[in-house]
Design a protein around this motif. Structure first.
Motif, PDB file in Angstrom:
ATOM      1  N   ILE A 183       0.890  -1.277   0.062  1.00 48.44           N
ATOM      2  CA  ILE A 183      -0.001  -0.047  -0.134  1.00 48.44           C
ATOM      3  C   ILE A 183       0.881   1.178   0.003  1.00 48.44           C
ATOM      4  N   VAL A 184       0.450   2.219  -0.919  1.00 39.89           N
ATOM      5  CA  VAL A 184       1.310   3.361  -0.968  1.00 39.89           C
ATOM      6  C   VAL A 184       0.202   4.700  -0.458  1.00 39.89           C
ATOM      7  N   GLU A 185       0.321   5.625   0.155  1.00 39.09           N
ATOM      8  CA  GLU A 185      -0.260   6.762   0.513  1.00 39.09           C
ATOM      9  C   GLU A 185       0.486   7.853   0.314  1.00 39.09           C
ATOM     10  N   PHE A 186       0.168   8.869  -0.420  1.00 46.10           N
ATOM     11  CA  PHE A 186       0.782  10.215  -0.638  1.00 46.10           C
ATOM     12  C   PHE A 186       0.065  11.167   0.345  1.00 46.10           C
ATOM     13  N   LEU A 187       1.033  11.983   0.865  1.00 48.77           N
ATOM     14  CA  LEU A 187       0.880  13.022   1.839  1.00 48.77           C
ATOM     15  C   LEU A 187       1.542  14.187   1.382  1.00 48.77           C
ATOM     16  N   ASP A 188       0.842  15.259   1.871  1.00 45.92           N
ATOM     17  CA  ASP A 188       1.398  16.793   1.717  1.00 45.92           C
ATOM     18  C   ASP A 188       2.913  16.915   2.773  1.00 45.92           C
ATOM     19  N   ALA A 189       2.815  16.221   3.770  1.00 44.37           N
ATOM     20  CA  ALA A 189       3.713  16.410   4.834  1.00 44.37           C
ATOM     21  C   ALA A 189       3.674  15.238   5.871  1.00 44.37           C
ATOM     22  N   LEU A 190       5.022  14.866   6.192  1.00 45.32           N
ATOM     23  CA  LEU A 190       5.125  13.573   7.187  1.00 45.32           C
ATOM     24  C   LEU A 190       4.831  14.075   8.697  1.00 45.32           C
ATOM     25  N   PRO A 191       4.236  13.296   9.519  1.00 41.28           N
ATOM     26  CA  PRO A 191       4.264  13.953  10.870  1.00 41.28           C
ATOM     27  C   PRO A 191       5.515  13.483  11.456  1.00 41.28           C
ATOM     28  N   ARG A 192       6.017  14.673  12.380  1.00 41.07           N
ATOM     29  CA  ARG A 192       7.339  14.308  13.040  1.00 41.07           C
ATOM     30  C   ARG A 192       7.414  14.229  14.451  1.00 41.07           C
ATOM     31  N   THR A 193       8.597  13.698  14.979  1.00 39.57           N
ATOM     32  CA  THR A 193       8.872  13.687  16.371  1.00 39.57           C
ATOM     33  C   THR A 193       9.360  15.039  16.611  1.00 39.57           C
ATOM     34  N   THR A 194       9.799  15.030  17.829  1.00 37.74           N
ATOM     35  CA  THR A 194      10.257  16.437  18.559  1.00 37.74           C
ATOM     36  C   THR A 194      11.517  16.805  17.828  1.00 37.74           C
TER      37      THR A 194
ATOM     38  N   LYS B  61      12.379  14.009  12.867  1.00 36.12           N
ATOM     39  CA  LYS B  61      12.543  12.728  12.069  1.00 36.12           C
ATOM     40  C   LYS B  61      11.078  12.297  11.791  1.00 36.12           C
ATOM     41  N   PRO B  62      10.718  11.590  10.716  1.00 38.66           N
ATOM     42  CA  PRO B  62       9.268  11.014  10.587  1.00 38.66           C
ATOM     43  C   PRO B  62       8.931  10.213  11.629  1.00 38.66           C
ATOM     44  N   SER B  63       7.520  10.265  12.233  1.00 38.88           N
ATOM     45  CA  SER B  63       7.180   9.504  13.276  1.00 38.88           C
ATOM     46  C   SER B  63       6.418   8.317  12.684  1.00 38.88           C
ATOM     47  N   ARG B  64       7.027   7.007  12.943  1.00 41.40           N
ATOM     48  CA  ARG B  64       6.182   6.177  12.549  1.00 41.40           C
ATOM     49  C   ARG B  64       4.996   5.652  13.489  1.00 41.40           C
ATOM     50  N   ILE B  65       5.291   6.142  14.902  1.00 37.19           N
ATOM     51  CA  ILE B  65       4.033   6.045  15.773  1.00 37.19           C
ATOM     52  C   ILE B  65       2.853   6.851  15.305  1.00 37.19           C
ATOM     53  N   ALA B  66       3.152   8.180  14.880  1.00 40.00           N
ATOM     54  CA  ALA B  66       1.925   8.781  14.391  1.00 40.00           C
ATOM     55  C   ALA B  66       1.272   8.297  13.069  1.00 40.00           C
ATOM     56  N   LEU B  67       2.178   7.731  12.100  1.00 38.58           N
ATOM     57  CA  LEU B  67       1.409   7.121  11.133  1.00 38.58           C
ATOM     58  C   LEU B  67       1.074   5.943  11.208  1.00 38.58           C
ATOM     59  N   ARG B  68       1.401   5.179  12.291  1.00 39.07           N
ATOM     60  CA  ARG B  68       0.577   3.911  12.886  1.00 39.07           C
ATOM     61  C   ARG B  68      -0.699   4.337  13.398  1.00 39.07           C
ATOM     62  N   GLU B  69      -0.857   5.439  14.058  1.00 37.30           N
ATOM     63  CA  GLU B  69      -2.164   5.843  14.509  1.00 37.30           C
ATOM     64  C   GLU B  69      -3.013   6.181  13.560  1.00 37.30           C
ATOM     65  N   LYS B  70      -2.463   7.127  12.463  1.00 37.27           N
ATOM     66  CA  LYS B  70      -3.338   7.379  11.487  1.00 37.27           C
ATOM     67  C   LYS B  70      -3.790   6.220  10.495  1.00 37.27           C
TER      68      LYS B  70
ATOM     69  N   THR C  46      -7.798   5.327  10.211  1.00 37.64           N
ATOM     70  CA  THR C  46      -8.522   5.019   8.834  1.00 37.64           C
ATOM     71  C   THR C  46      -9.187   3.814   8.798  1.00 37.64           C
ATOM     72  N   ARG C  47      -8.503   2.868   9.221  1.00 40.46           N
ATOM     73  CA  ARG C  47      -9.141   1.570   9.483  1.00 40.46           C
ATOM     74  C   ARG C  47     -10.318   1.272  10.162  1.00 40.46           C
ATOM     75  N   GLU C  48     -10.383   2.151  10.900  1.00 43.56           N
ATOM     76  CA  GLU C  48     -11.684   2.099  12.125  1.00 43.56           C
ATOM     77  C   GLU C  48     -12.809   3.060  11.332  1.00 43.56           C
TER      78      GLU C  48
END
Length: 546
Positions: free
Chosen positions: A517-528, A531-540, A544-546
Motif C-alpha cells: 500500500i502506498v499513500e501520498f501525503l503533503d507532509a509527514l508527521p514528525r517527532t520532536t 524525524k518522521p514519526s512511525r508512531i503517528a503514522l501507525r495511529e493514522k 483510517t481502518r476504524e
C-alpha cells in the motif's frame, strides 16, 4: 570481535581511550568563562551573550534557586523553548548539583503532568506562554511542585492560583536581580545525577534516564574529539544549533560541547530552512548540528544553491539514519564532512560516529567512539553474541551509559545487564568494526514470516528522483500478520502513481519487501527532533481502518 579493529580507522589524533578527570560539569563552564570571558557563548536573534555575561546570569540564577529552597539533587523541570534561558538554567543546575528535567514545551498538560510527577520535581522554570498548560495542575495540587519561576516575556502580573497558597510564583528577572553574582559553595561530584533525560525506553511510557556528571563528561570528551578535530588550531567551535535543546543531542552537541571547548552556540528558535540559511550567511558557523530532515528541507529550499557553506567543517547528523541518496545530493552543494552519529538518551547521546577522514561506508552509523564497547547479541538469546555480519540487538557498554532509569527497577533490569545496555536496535557489525542499524525492534515488520526492516524500504524510496520524503510502517493483516505500507511526500511539481512506486521498489527489493500500500501525503508527521514519526503514522493508519 577484536575491539582494536575499529581503532585502526579512527581519524588521526583521536585517542582510543581517555583518562577522565571526573570533574563536575560546572568546572568546564567556569574554566571557559575564565579563559574566554569576552567570547560569545550564545548568539540569539543576532545578539551575543558573552561567557562572562552568561556566567554572571547563571550564578545569579543558581543562588536564586538556592534562596528559593532548591537543594542539591532536587529536580528542576525546564519548560523552555530554544532560547538563552534554557542554557543558563542548565548551567545554574550544574552549579548547585540540582538535577534538571528537560521537557518538550509542546507537550500537552497530561504529558507534562506525567513527567512532573514521575520526576517529583519541586521547581519548574517555565516561559509564560506555556504556563497555561500546567495552570490547573498547579492550582489543584496535582503535582509535587513547590515553586514556579516564570520567564515573563509579557511583563504581566504573575497569576495567583486559587487553592495553591503554598506555591511560590516567582518572576525570573526579579529573582536574578535580587541574587548575588558569586559561585555557589556547593560541592558536586562526578557520580551526582545531573539530569533526568526522559525517553520511551524499551517498553511503556516515558522513563527518566539518570545521567551523571561523569556520564555527560565522557560524552563531551568523545564528541569533542570527533567533531572539533577538523577545525584549525586557532579555531574554536561555532555551533549552529537548529535542534531542540531539550533533546539529548541539543544538550550534548551544543550546551555541553560549547562549555567544554569554549565554543559559541548560534541558537535558533525558528527551525525553518530559511532561518538556518540566514544563520549560515550571517554567523559563519563551522559546525552544524542537524537531523536528516533538516538536510532534506535545506535541499528543497530555493536559495540553497546560493549559500556559501565553506565555513562549515563538520555537519553532525543525529536523531536518525541518513539516506545515502541525501548524502550524495548534499555533497553536490558542499564538500563538508557529514558525520552521522548514533546515540541514545541512555548513553548520554553517544555511541558511535562516522570518521571524517575516510569515506563512510554507505548505510553505516560509523565506529564506536573512544571507550565504547559494542556487541551484537542474538535476538533469541540475549546472552549469546552473534558473529560479524549477522543481525542482532546492539548492546553497549561504556562510561557514558546510564546506571538506571529513575524509580524504574524493572525497566532497569530489562535494559541493563552486567553493565551492558540492550538498546532495542537491530543491526550488525562488519569485520572492520563498522556498525549498521537496520531498525528498531519495535519497528520490525513481520510479513508472511519474513522480517522486513522499514528503513531499508525507505532508503530505496529516497532513491527515486520524484520522492522528497518517505516513511514505511507495518499494518495488521489477518493472513500475513502485517502488510507493508509506505507514506510518501513528493517533490514540488512531481507526479507519481502507486504502481510506479511499486515498480521502482521491485528493481531493488525482494518481492516480499515491496510495499503493498502506498499513500501520498503533503507532509509527514514528525517527532520532536524532526524525524518522521512511525508512531503517528501507525495511529493514522489505525484511525483510517476504524
Amino acid at each position: 570481535m577484536d575491539t582494536m579493529k575499529w581503532h585502526e580507522h579512527y581519524p588521526a589524533g583521536i585517542p582510543h581511550s581517555f583518562d577522565y578527570p571526573r570533574l563536575p560539569l560546572k568546572h568546564y563552564f567556569n574554566e571557559s568563562a575564565q579563559k574566554h570571558p569576552d567570547r560569545a557563548l550564545i548568539i540569539f536573534h543576532d545578539v551575543a551573550l558573552s561567557f562572562s555575561e552568561a556566567n554572571t546570569l547563571a550564578r545569579k540564577l543558581a543562588n536564586g534557586l538556592v534562596k528559593a529552597g532548591c537543594k542539591k539533587q532536587d529536580r528542576v523541570a525546564l519548560v523552555i523553548n530554544n532560547r538563552p534561558e534554557f542554557v543558563l538554567a542548565v548551567q545554574a543546575c550544574y552549579k548547585i548539583g540540582a538535577t534538571f528535567v528537560s521537557t518538550n514545551p509542546l507537550y500537552t498538560a497530561r504529558e507534562l503532568e506525567h513527567i512532573l510527577n514521575d520526576s517529583q520535581a519541586e521547581t519548574v522554570i517555565i516561559v509564560d506562554a506555556f504556563l497555561g498548560k500546567i495552570h490547573d495542575l498547579l492550582a489543584e495540587g496535582r503535582t509535587s511542585v513547590k515553586r514556579v519561576i516564570v520567564i515573563n516575556d509579557q511583563n504581566a502580573e504573575l497569576p495567583l492560583l486559587e487553592g495553591a497558597d503554598s506555591l511560590d510564583i516567582l518572576d525570573y528577572a526579579q529573582l536574578l536581580a535580587a541574587s548575588e553574582d558569586s559561585e555557589p559553595e556547593i560541592e558536586v561530584f562526578a557520580d551526582d545525577c545531573a539530569t533526568l533525560q526522559y525517553t520511551g525506553g524499551t517498553t511503556g511510557g516515558p522513563k527518566g534516564c539518570m545521567l551523571s556528571n561523569a556520564n555527560l563528561e565522557a560524552t563531551v570528551y568523545g564528541w569533542s574529539s570527533w567533531y572539533t578535530s577538523p577545525l584549525a588550531a586557532d579555531e574554536y567551535p561555532i555551533i549552529l544549533n537548529p535542534v531542540p535543546l531539550y533533546h539529548i543531542y541539543g544538550l550534548v552537541g551544543s550546551i555541553n560541547l560549547a562549555a567544554f571547548a569554549g565554543g559559541t552556540i548560534v541558537l535558533l528558535d525558528n527551525l525553518s530552512a530559511g532561518s538556518v540559511i540566514a544563520a549560515i550567511r550571517d554567523h559563519r558557523p563551522n559546525i552544524l548540528c542537524s537531523v536528516p530532515a533538516t538536510l532534506v528541507i535545506l535541499l528543497n529550499h530555493p536559495e540553497i544553491q546560493d549559500v556559501n557553506m565553506d565555513s562549515i567543517k563538520v555537519i553532525g547528523i543525529g536523531g536518525d539514519s541518513l539516506p545515502e541518496s541525501i548524502r550524495k545530493e548534499f555533497g553536490k552543494l558542499s564538500e563538508v564532512n557529514i558525520v552521522v552519529g548514533y546515540g541514545l538518551s541512555e548513553t548520554a547521546g553517544s555511541v558511535c560516529g562516522q570518521p571524517h577522514t575516510i569515506a563512510a561506508k554507505p548505510g553505516s552509523i560509523g565506529l564506536p567512539l573512544p571507550d565504547v564497547e559494542v556487541r551484537i547479541m542474538s535476538m533469541q538469546d540475549r546472552f549469546l553474541e552473534v558473529p560479524c555480519g549477522e543481525l542482532g540487538e546492539l548492546a553497549i557498554r561504556g562510561p557514558q551509559v546510564t546506571g538506571s532509569y529513575w524509580n524504574q527497577p524493572e525497566e532497569t533490569d530489562l535494559a541493563l545487564c552486567d553493565g551492558w545496555l540492550y538498546t532495542g536496535d537491530i543491526g550488525y557489525m562488519d569485520e572492520e568494526g563498522w556498525l549498521f542499524i537496520k531498525d528498531r525492534l519495535k519497528d520490525l515488520i513481520i510479513c508472511g514470516g519474513f522480517n522486513v526492516y522499514p528503513k531499508e524500504i525507505d532508503e530505496v524510496l529516497y532513491m527515486h528522483p520524484s520522492i522528497k520524503e518517505a516513511c514505511t510502517i507495518g499494518i495488521p493483516d489477518a493472513h500475513k500478520g502485517e502488510l507493508i505500507k509506505s507514506y510518501i511526500v513528493l517533490r514540488p511539481e512531481k507526479e507519481l502513481s502507486e504502481d510506479e512506486v511499486k515498480e521502482h521498489c521491485q528493481q531493488y527489493l525482494a518481492a516480499y519487501k515491496v510495499p503493498r500500500i502506498v499513500e501520498f501525503l503533503d507532509a509527514l508527521p514528525r517527532t520532536t527532533v524532526g524525524k518522521p514519526s512511525r508512531i503517528a503514522l501507525r495511529e493514522k493508519s489505525q484511525a483510517t481502518r476504524e
